[in-house]
Scaffold this motif. Structure first.
Motif, mmCIF file in Angstrom:
data_model
loop_
_atom_site.group_PDB
_atom_site.id
_atom_site.type_symbol
_atom_site.label_atom_id
_atom_site.label_comp_id
_atom_site.label_asym_id
_atom_site.label_seq_id
_atom_site.Cartn_x
_atom_site.Cartn_y
_atom_site.Cartn_z
ATOM 1 N N GLY A 160 0.792 -1.227 0.000
ATOM 2 C CA GLY A 160 0.000 0.000 0.000
ATOM 3 C C GLY A 160 0.821 1.273 0.000
ATOM 4 O O GLY A 160 0.296 2.339 -0.331
ATOM 5 N N GLU A 199 0.723 -6.954 -5.234
ATOM 6 C CA GLU A 199 1.031 -5.550 -4.969
ATOM 7 C C GLU A 199 1.238 -4.774 -6.267
ATOM 8 O O GLU A 199 0.764 -3.653 -6.405
ATOM 9 C CB GLU A 199 2.271 -5.452 -4.077
ATOM 10 N N ARG A 202 -1.962 -3.689 -7.728
ATOM 11 C CA ARG A 202 -2.560 -2.535 -7.055
ATOM 12 C C ARG A 202 -1.870 -1.241 -7.479
ATOM 13 O O ARG A 202 -2.533 -0.219 -7.692
ATOM 14 C CB ARG A 202 -2.477 -2.714 -5.541
ATOM 15 N N ASN A 205 -2.925 -0.521 -11.117
ATOM 16 C CA ASN A 205 -4.308 -0.043 -11.149
ATOM 17 C C ASN A 205 -4.401 1.391 -10.651
ATOM 18 O O ASN A 205 -5.177 2.199 -11.177
ATOM 19 C CB ASN A 205 -5.203 -0.962 -10.313
ATOM 20 N N SER A 206 -3.603 1.723 -9.625
ATOM 21 C CA SER A 206 -3.582 3.092 -9.112
ATOM 22 C C SER A 206 -3.072 4.052 -10.188
ATOM 23 O O SER A 206 -3.635 5.128 -10.395
ATOM 24 C CB SER A 206 -2.702 3.190 -7.860
#
Length: 269
Positions: A160, A199, A202, A205-206
């Motif tokens: 994250g 990860e 993510r 995609n961000s």
């Protein structure tokens, strides 16, 4: 819970009236909670930050030419003096780069026709073909700072945190600049690769969401030596894809002539 250092940084930035620093620390707190496994709290904190930013004056300038605070570890600023004449290019590529340079200068006329100047560019091609120099040339020709994304500061091993840092970069371009992601395949690799643990999906995609939602006046450029490794969805998010090739014999000769001419003008010590 946020660490003591985070709490002190939040208080200091609030008392100093440093809104941008306050938001940056808040995003750090969200990333910290994500690392601890508090996914719901991290999401709620990010939503609160997003709501606060949406209420802020979008036109208030940020002195991003010299990144400060957290951004100093993510962006390396320079003010290139490079010009298009410093590059030896094939006619097609030179014309396309020239068009990218001209479009912001005639943005009013382009907008009158319901179009937009190209400002999201992907450079692909073998190493040593001028992709990084092209980013410097575009910044120099347009009189903008070149802000190169530091991958060593962006990519971390904590879940994250990379996406949170990426958000800080995309929140920055309220003052115009050229934001350059070199070796872009480090974050843009195909989402279906077998070795991925989730990860990178993510993060990618961000990036896809942020570049699509970006409405700033800055330019976003990415370069890769390995276009085949990139996720196919990325190619639709860029306004143009510029392909760099190795120089032919005539271009090599022209480059040597230009470099040797510059050496000949220098005084001998």
């Amino acid at each position: 819970m946020a660490s003591a250092e985070h709490l002190k940084a939040l208080l200091r930035s609030h008392l100093d009236g440093d809104h941008d620093r306050f938001m940056s620390v808040a995003m750090q707190v969200a990333a910290h909670e994500a690392r601890l496994g508090h996914g719901k709290l991290a999401t709620e904190l990010r939503d609160i930050v997003d709501q606060a930013k949406s209420r802020a004056d979008a036109n208030s300038p940020v002195p991003i030419g010299r990144p400060r605070g957290e951004l100093a570890g993510l962006l390396e600023a320079s003010y290139p003096k490079s010009r298009l004449g410093d590059m030896i290019l094939g006619k097609t590529l030179a014309d396309r780069i020239g068009r990218v340079i001209r479009e912001p200068r005639h943005a009013g006329r382009i907008l009158d026709h319901g179009l937009f100047p190209r400002r999201k560019l992907l450079f692909v091609g073998p190493p040593g073909t001028g992709k990084t120099l092209a980013a410097s040339v575009l910044a120099g020709e347009l009189g903008l700072p070149l802000l190169q994304v530091r991958l060593d500061g962006l990519i971390t091993r904590f879940m994250g945190e990379t996406a949170a840092k990426l958000r800080q970069i995309f929140d920055a371009p309220r003052t115009r600049g050229v934001y350059f992601f070199d070796e872009f395949d480090a974050i843009g690799s195909e989402r279906a690769v077998a070795s991925d643990v989730g990860e990178i999906r993510r993060v990618l995609n961000s990036f896809l969401r942020m570049i699509q939602q970006d409405r700033s006046h800055s330019m976003v450029m990415a370069a890769t030596n390995h276009p085949g490794m990139l996720d196919r969805a990325l190619f639709r998010r860029f306004d143009d894809i510029l392909r760099f090739e190795l120089p032919d014999e005539s271009q090599i000769a022209e480059l040597l002539k230009m470099r040797l001419a510059g050496t000949a003008r220098r005084p001998v010590a």
